[in-house]
Design a protein around this motif. Structure first.
Motif, short mmCIF file in Angstrom:
data_model
loop_
_atom_site.label_atom_id
_atom_site.label_comp_id
_atom_site.label_asym_id
_atom_site.label_seq_id
_atom_site.Cartn_x
_atom_site.Cartn_y
_atom_site.Cartn_z
N THR A 198 0.87 -1.20 0.00
CA THR A 198 0.00 0.00 0.00
C THR A 198 0.90 1.24 0.00
OG1 THR A 198 -0.02 -0.05 2.42
CG2 THR A 198 -1.85 -1.12 1.29
N MET A 201 -2.39 4.86 -4.50
CA MET A 201 -2.83 4.41 -5.83
C MET A 201 -2.13 5.15 -6.95
SD MET A 201 -6.88 3.76 -5.10
CE MET A 201 -7.32 3.36 -6.77
N LYS A 207 -5.98 -0.76 -6.82
CA LYS A 207 -6.06 -0.39 -5.39
C LYS A 207 -5.51 -1.56 -4.57
CE LYS A 207 -9.63 0.23 -1.79
NZ LYS A 207 -11.04 0.55 -1.52
N ASN A 208 -4.60 -1.29 -3.67
CA ASN A 208 -4.04 -2.35 -2.83
C ASN A 208 -4.68 -2.33 -1.44
OD1 ASN A 208 -2.41 -3.26 -4.85
ND2 ASN A 208 -0.57 -2.20 -4.14
N ILE B 12 -14.92 7.84 -2.97
CA ILE B 12 -15.79 6.77 -2.44
C ILE B 12 -16.01 5.76 -3.57
CG2 ILE B 12 -18.12 6.23 -1.61
CD1 ILE B 12 -16.55 7.61 0.53
N THR B 13 -15.90 4.48 -3.27
CA THR B 13 -16.09 3.47 -4.31
C THR B 13 -17.59 3.33 -4.62
OG1 THR B 13 -16.42 1.66 -2.73
CG2 THR B 13 -14.13 2.19 -3.34
N TYR B 58 -12.39 -0.43 4.16
CA TYR B 58 -11.41 -0.59 3.07
C TYR B 58 -12.12 -0.87 1.74
CZ TYR B 58 -12.06 -5.58 4.21
OH TYR B 58 -12.60 -6.82 4.48
N ASN B 59 -13.41 -1.25 1.80
CA ASN B 59 -14.16 -1.42 0.54
C ASN B 59 -14.78 -0.12 0.07
OD1 ASN B 59 -13.67 -4.15 0.20
ND2 ASN B 59 -15.33 -4.73 1.60
N TYR B 60 -14.78 0.90 0.93
CA TYR B 60 -15.55 2.12 0.60
C TYR B 60 -14.67 3.30 0.23
CZ TYR B 60 -18.90 -0.80 3.18
OH TYR B 60 -19.66 -1.85 3.63
N PHE B 61 -13.47 3.37 0.78
CA PHE B 61 -12.57 4.47 0.41
C PHE B 61 -11.81 4.09 -0.85
CE2 PHE B 61 -13.38 7.42 3.59
CZ PHE B 61 -13.43 6.81 4.85
N ASN B 62 -11.76 5.01 -1.79
CA ASN B 62 -11.12 4.74 -3.08
C ASN B 62 -9.64 5.11 -3.02
OD1 ASN B 62 -11.23 3.74 -5.58
ND2 ASN B 62 -12.24 5.50 -6.54
N CYS B 63 -8.93 4.49 -2.06
CA CYS B 63 -7.48 4.67 -1.94
C CYS B 63 -6.93 3.39 -1.31
CB CYS B 63 -7.16 5.88 -1.06
SG CYS B 63 -7.75 5.74 0.63
N ASP B 64 -5.61 3.27 -1.30
CA ASP B 64 -5.01 2.09 -0.67
C ASP B 64 -5.43 2.03 0.79
OD1 ASP B 64 -3.83 1.25 -2.96
OD2 ASP B 64 -1.78 1.78 -2.41
#
Lengths: 355, 249, 73
Positions: A198, A201, A207-208, B12-13, B58-64
């Protein structure tokens, strides 16, 4: 740089730096305090980071984050501290994060003592935390071997994306020995790039996510089956051991770490008295070496596991011997060190009984 | 051409969240995502999700993202930040995660002045596990583990985290906000952005405590829960900026 | 000329929490009698009331599930 006299704990830290570890998280606990002090001084010199956490629980979770961000990370502690880290280690295994964890063992249970011990064998080799997971567990018998093993440990961790544990003990941490830190042989494993880390991105594709949670039981089982494949690979490829004077041995001792060196002295004493004694020295405690037992079970009359504990590795010896020959145990614990004369007395006792 | 006034933030995913209807976690997620987007650091961000209702963040934020053990997010974030000092690292934690099992981690991250941003969602209860008392449960508040209402002699007093952490020099930005109405949602957004800006400017540890609702475990409708928060939580948890690199009014 | 807005609902995301109905300054949001595929009554603008929308965006800001997109025409 030629061989220099160095304390085990400090050589351990320098070895990790040689292996490219630039991050160390720790917490004070005897008998491994010198690692932290050494890393606090050395890591800034190599552009690394030393951080003393508020507890071993916090420290192992810092390792989780740092390892998950792609770094080579070292953490060291001693028995009670390693117990505090068990939950974190289980998460590190579940999330498949590389890390090297060193347990400079001391006498237990509970607060125990600060002298050497080997009573954390089960905890290390059976996975001390919750869930089905394993770690390659390596046990050096000398400071030089610890330095060499450290290089391998970081490669194994990266190759399998798994924590690796090195079991040393208070003696190894505290004693000084001549060490050659220059031509430390690097392994030639081809290690895949850490595309899973991580790092943001903007720095990689997609995405990791570093995570060990899986609420869907079918997926969690699948994850465990995948991990099992990994552990089977490790079991096949990462076995290390030494066989010392086993060829014509009537009785074979099984010992690791500093205890193995004491047994080697005992073997010399025994041979002066015409007793043919050998040693099987597991260097990888997990995966436990099966081969040396298969090669000796026909000839040897008996085996004896010698440990600084009340008897833990002896169970793996029994499994490996699988009933072919009797398996005995001799141990001192609490910080007491087994002495050659006492081990030899035990040997004579066993051989006396075996015609 | 129509001008977009409001839409789902890019941070947000597309996942539909598991949060209960009317739970304001969703609003807070949006504010964090918008802040990272507007500060231009979404691609540089790594978030650490807790254990609790936000365990699936971790499924909702659009970042690592990394998923931490219960209470350990500040330590995980510290590990990440020390390896990647130029990235934006944040934790998103509930009151059980931060103020109970993770108290040592949050106190020491703040004391170290760790350059991370903590989004602390305070809904005065353990949501995911079905409504137990949290360290922030109010006196008299009924939960599954305080069936007769929280009593000081048995369960002690609710912890004011912001006031506690603002005594630490390492804490550079400390604010408590709420999302119970539009005006406060705007203030919460401003505080969250200031907290991230504190990190970007490397000024030290930043935390935003966000009062949030739990309709399911408070046993109220979403709208009633909003009122309950306003009438009961705010008196005990005053909204304020306690510390800020830009000074405190 | 007062701002005029257009509100777009992603009905499948709605969980029927009704918070949007409580913040609309012109009170034009209601819950539909129909259900989405997950069994929730979803929110919508009342029949013929879209022209009353002032594009303030409050409904979008308050929705915890990112159901609502608001545009200014």
């Amino acid at each position: 740089m030629a061989r220099i006299l160095m304390k085990g704990n400090e050589a351990l830290g320098e070895a990790a730096i040689k292996a490219g570890a630039k991050f160390y998280f720790g917490y004070p606990i005897t008998p491994q305090n010198e690692v932290s002090a050494y890393m606090a001084e050395r890591l800034p010199e190599v552009g690394g980071v030393f951080l003393q956490a508020e507890s071993e629980v916090s420290a192992i979770n810092m390792v989780y984050g740092a390892g998950g961000a792609g770094a080579r990370v070292l953490i060291t502690s001693s028995s009670p501290g390693i117990s505090l880290m068990q939950e974190g280690i289980s998460y590190i295994a579940g999330a498949e994060i590389p890390a090297v964890i060193v347990n400079v063992m001391r006498g237990g249970p509970g607060l125990g003592g600060i002298q050497p011990g080997q009573a954390d064998y089960f905890q290390a080799t059976r996975g001390g935390g919750h869930g089905d997971y394993f770690m390659v567990v390596l046990a050096p018998e000398s400071i030089q071997e610890m330095v060499d093993i450290m290089q391998e440990a970081f490669d194994i961790a990266d190759q399998y994306r798994n924590p690796v544990m090195i079991l040393a003990d208070g003696m190894m941490g505290q004693m000084m020995e001549a060490v050659d830190l220059d031509n430390v042989e690097k392994s030639d494993r081809n290690l895949p790039p850490k595309t899973w880390a991580t790092t943001g991105m903007a720095h990689h594709q997609g995405k990791n996510i570093i995570n060990s949670l899986e609420l869907d039981p079918a997926k969690l089982e699948k994850h465990n089956l995948d991990l099992k494949k990994k552990y089977d690979e490790m079991a096949k490829n990462e076995v290390k051991y030494e066989m010392y004077k086993c060829d014509d041995a009537d009785i074979i001792a099984v010992a690791y770490g500093t205890t193995a060196r004491i047994v080697k002295n005992t073997i010399d004493m025994a041979s002066r008295e015409g007793i043919k004694m050998g040693l099987i020295r597991p260097i990888s405690l997990w995966p436990f070496p099966q081969e040396p037992f298969d090669r000796t079970a026909d000839r040897a009359k008996a085996y004896i596991s010698v440990e600084m504990s009340m008897g833990q590795m002896v169970e793996d010896v029994r499994l490996a011997v699988n009933g072919r020959k009797p398996v005995h145990f001799y141990g001192r614990t609490g910080g007491m060190i087994p002495e050659p004369k006492d081990i030899l007395a035990e040997i004579k006792n066993i051989l006396g009984g075996v015609k | 051409m129509a001008k977009v006034i409001y839409e789902k933030p890019k941070g947000i995913t597309d996942a539909i969240t598991h949060y209960c209807p009317g739970c304001t976690h969703g609003i807070i997620h949006g504010l964090v995502a918008e802040s990272l987007e507007e500060l231009g650091v979404l691609g540089e961000s790594i978030g650490v999700a807790p254990v609790g209702c936000a365990v699936l963040a971790y499924n909702y934020f659009n970042c690592d993202m990394q998923e931490a053990a219960h209470g350990r997010a500040p330590a995980v974030a510290t590990g990440i930040k020390r390896v990647l000092p130029d990235r934006t690292v944040f934790t998103y934690q509930g009151d059980g995660d931060l103020a109970a099992i993770g108290t040592a981690e949050i106190v020491h991250a703040a004391a170290r002045g760790e350059n991370i941003t903590v989004i602390f969602v305070n809904n005065a209860i353990y949501g995911m596990t079905g409504g137990q008392m949290a360290p922030t449960t109010l006196l008299g508040q009924v939960t599954t583990t305080t069936p007769y209402g929280r009593k000081p002699e048995a369960n002690g007093f609710p912890i004011r985290i912001c006031e506690m952490l603002s005594t630490l020099e390492g804490a550079a930005y400390v604010a408590r906000v709420s999302v119970h109405d539009i005006n406060n949602i705007r203030k919460a957004k401003k505080a969250i952005k200031e907290a991230f800006q504190t990190q970007i400017d490397r000024k030290g540890f930043s935390i935003v405590e966000v009062l949030s609702t739990c309709p399911t475990n408070w046993g109220l409708t979403p709208a009633e829960a909003i009122k309950w928060l306003k009438n009961n939580m705010i008196p005990h948890y005053p909204l304020a900026t306690f510390k800020s690199p830009w000074g405190v009014k | 000329m007062a701002a005029r807005g257009n509100v777009i609902f992603d009905n499948e995301r709605c969980k029927g929490c009704e918070l949007c109905t409580t913040v609309c300054p012109v009170g034009i949001i209601e819950m539909s009698s129909r259900l989405n595929s997950r069994g929730y009554h979803f929110s919508q603008v009342k029949e013929g009331m879209m022209e009353k929308c002032i594009a303030c965006g409050f409904c979008g800001m308050t929705c915890p599930d990112f159901v609502i997109k608001v545009e200014r025409l």
